[in-house]
Design a protein around this motif. Sequence first.
Motif, short mmCIF file in Angstrom:
data_model
loop_
_atom_site.label_atom_id
_atom_site.label_comp_id
_atom_site.label_asym_id
_atom_site.label_seq_id
_atom_site.Cartn_x
_atom_site.Cartn_y
_atom_site.Cartn_z
N ASN A 120 0.91 -1.26 0.02
CA ASN A 120 -0.11 0.00 -0.17
C ASN A 120 0.88 1.11 -0.06
O ASN A 120 0.20 2.39 -0.12
N ILE A 121 2.08 1.28 0.19
CA ILE A 121 3.06 2.38 0.23
C ILE A 121 3.77 2.48 -0.94
O ILE A 121 4.76 3.56 -0.99
N LEU A 122 3.37 1.82 -2.13
CA LEU A 122 4.14 2.24 -3.26
C LEU A 122 3.96 3.70 -3.86
O LEU A 122 5.08 4.11 -4.02
N VAL A 123 2.81 4.18 -3.62
CA VAL A 123 2.46 5.67 -4.07
C VAL A 123 3.33 6.78 -3.09
O VAL A 123 4.12 7.46 -3.81
N SER A 124 2.84 6.38 -2.06
CA SER A 124 3.58 7.38 -0.73
C SER A 124 5.00 7.44 -0.79
O SER A 124 5.64 8.53 -0.55
N GLN A 125 5.70 6.14 -0.95
CA GLN A 125 6.93 6.20 -0.83
C GLN A 125 7.78 6.75 -1.97
O GLN A 125 8.63 7.49 -2.05
N TYR A 126 7.03 6.56 -3.18
CA TYR A 126 7.50 7.26 -4.31
C TYR A 126 7.48 8.88 -4.31
O TYR A 126 8.46 9.65 -4.41
N THR A 127 6.36 9.42 -3.89
CA THR A 127 6.13 10.78 -3.73
C THR A 127 7.28 11.29 -2.82
O THR A 127 7.71 12.35 -2.85
N LEU A 128 7.32 10.53 -1.62
CA LEU A 128 8.29 10.97 -0.67
C LEU A 128 9.70 11.29 -0.98
O LEU A 128 10.34 12.35 -1.05
N MET A 129 10.02 10.03 -2.04
CA MET A 129 11.34 10.30 -2.60
C MET A 129 11.47 11.31 -3.69
O MET A 129 12.56 11.95 -3.80
N ARG A 130 10.49 11.58 -4.34
CA ARG A 130 10.50 12.55 -5.24
C ARG A 130 10.71 14.04 -4.66
O ARG A 130 11.36 14.76 -4.98
N LEU A 132 12.15 14.58 -1.73
CA LEU A 132 13.35 14.56 -1.27
C LEU A 132 14.47 14.64 -2.52
O LEU A 132 15.79 14.75 -2.17
N LEU A 134 15.13 12.55 -4.72
CA LEU A 134 15.94 11.03 -4.77
C LEU A 134 15.38 10.21 -5.78
O LEU A 134 16.01 9.00 -5.92
N LEU A 144 17.55 4.13 -0.07
CA LEU A 144 16.34 3.58 0.41
C LEU A 144 16.53 2.02 0.88
O LEU A 144 15.74 1.45 1.62
N ILE A 215 10.26 1.95 -10.31
CA ILE A 215 9.13 2.95 -10.01
C ILE A 215 10.40 4.40 -9.99
O ILE A 215 9.89 5.43 -10.22
N PRO B 33 5.43 6.61 5.27
CA PRO B 33 4.57 6.35 3.93
C PRO B 33 3.25 5.81 4.28
O PRO B 33 2.20 5.94 3.39
N TYR B 40 -3.44 10.11 1.39
CA TYR B 40 -3.74 10.20 0.00
C TYR B 40 -5.02 9.46 -0.38
O TYR B 40 -5.62 9.94 -1.49
N PHE B 260 1.21 3.91 -11.77
CA PHE B 260 2.43 4.30 -12.57
C PHE B 260 2.41 3.58 -13.99
O PHE B 260 3.08 3.75 -14.54
N GLY B 277 -5.10 0.65 -2.60
CA GLY B 277 -4.13 0.20 -1.66
C GLY B 277 -4.33 -0.10 -0.19
O GLY B 277 -4.28 -1.06 0.47
#
Lengths: 278, 302
Positions: A120-130, A132, A134, A144, A215, B33, B40, B260, B277
Amino acid sequence: MRMRTGISSWLWRMVLFLWALTILLPLFWIFYQSLKTNQAFFADIWAFPEHLEWSNYEKAWTSLGIGRSAVNTLYYVGLSLLISLFVSTVNAYAFTRIEWRLRSLLWSVIMLSLFLPGINILVSQYTLMRALNLTDSLNGLVLLASLPVGAFELLLLGSFMRTLPKELDESAFIDGATLFQVFRKIILPLSMPGIVTIGIFKFVGLYNDFLGPFILISDPAKYPISVNMYNANAMMEYKADWVTLLAGLVITIIPTVIVYVLFQRRIIEGATMGGVKG
Amino acid sequence: MPMLKNARLQKSIFLFIVVAPAFAAYVLFTLYPNALSIYYSFLEWDGIGAKTFVGWDNYIRLFHDPFILRALGHNLILLVTVIPITLIISLVLADLLINRAFAENSFYKVLYFFPNVLSLVVIALVWSFIYDGTFGLLNGILRALGLGGEHNWLGSKGTALLSMIPLYVWCYAGFYVVIFMNAMRGIPKSLYESATLDGITHMQRFSKITLPLLSGVIRVGVIFLMLSVIKGFEYMFIMTQGGPGGATDVISLYMFNFAFGSLNLGQHIYGYASTIGMMIFVLLVGLKLILDKFFAKDSIEY
């Protein structure tokens, strides 16, 4: 009676052989197809190559971008492995052999991650990295993959370090050794077997990782080998150069085979000991 | 005592250097996250423009979305096939490897586990070549046996999803062979010996003694396989993109494509993807709790 058990014994032996064949046949088939020309491959998928086209491997290394992505993988896997092994080892030491105030609280917070499915955190982890800055960076991937302390590694290494006698550290402290010295000179060497096991696991996981790099990296020049192969395959719709793709596939498999042949006993034991890596 | 003070200082420095950054990174990249994805799930957001708070709209959409049910149905088909087939095959293989003294057994034990260390992309591409409609290995075998061999396995609606079942079983079986072999080794020999004196056959020995004693391990296997099958979508993503016509669209892939995928003309729908999710999160945790309750926890004593 004797006859009957003989026949059924051979039948069961066949069962074992057939399962082995499901693994060996596709891999062997792919290997010898990768040495054909495209024409020969399309003409007959069984025929052995008349002439061994090792040039397919050259083409895969250069025009499919395997060479470049192999360098990226070496960097990403190598650096992540070093940092994460350091992080896991020192943390396992801090959490199992030093007394401090917040220890059990932080330990349970880390163990919480064993219950989180992560999907469930694929999206939020991506936006976080973005956010930052990274994304599209191999260093971002390394960060990461290596800096956050992992529950699985901590459990395994921790249980290993707990078996070392407490007197080891204590007598060293009495002799005037510093904490850093005790860790480096005593605990680290004695924990080596556990660290190696974790290291092999980390290597296999990092080398095989697909979703994370897919991703987070969009620049083809920075693709690790797994994403590069995915991309090469997607491009085959237009190129139809299958033998080169197969050669690339074989190159991708080689590091896995080497590591597996060298460490198979450790890998099998570790997988079932940890088991819980879900 | 200056020595002690010094030691305490050392400890503080060590902990600060060692624990603080790794723990902070864990909170930032793993825990945060998870919280963020809850937030979200209440947004309408394409990832670039402004975030619009839409309350429960995404959750209402979830319940009216026919593709959610279709995807969950596909997951269910995979669950009810992959789990029993994997467990049965690995139980039989483990039993054969342990109880029959064939010379090649020690090699098989290593070989069977090999798919577990292969990379996901490699497995997906290997199986794409197995299933290919024109030059695939499977069609080649069928042709050699005179059984047709012109079928496009991943390209036809009828067989695309079913074709994923052997792939999953192939991937997972080796792991459970090792798990079951270890468990079988733990069964006391004396149990088998007394049974052999009573004239019990191999088959009876397997079903009457081995199987009941392994129920605890099998339960764990069911839970792990379930989590892997629901979470796993990469094979479909690489091999079929969820097609043809959505025939291999599973729930995690459906979510992934919103965020994605290239199916929405390059548009990213982060809000709804996060809502899906959340649903998968609840589903996974819920199923795990139910299974824990459903299967009797008390393992059998020897």
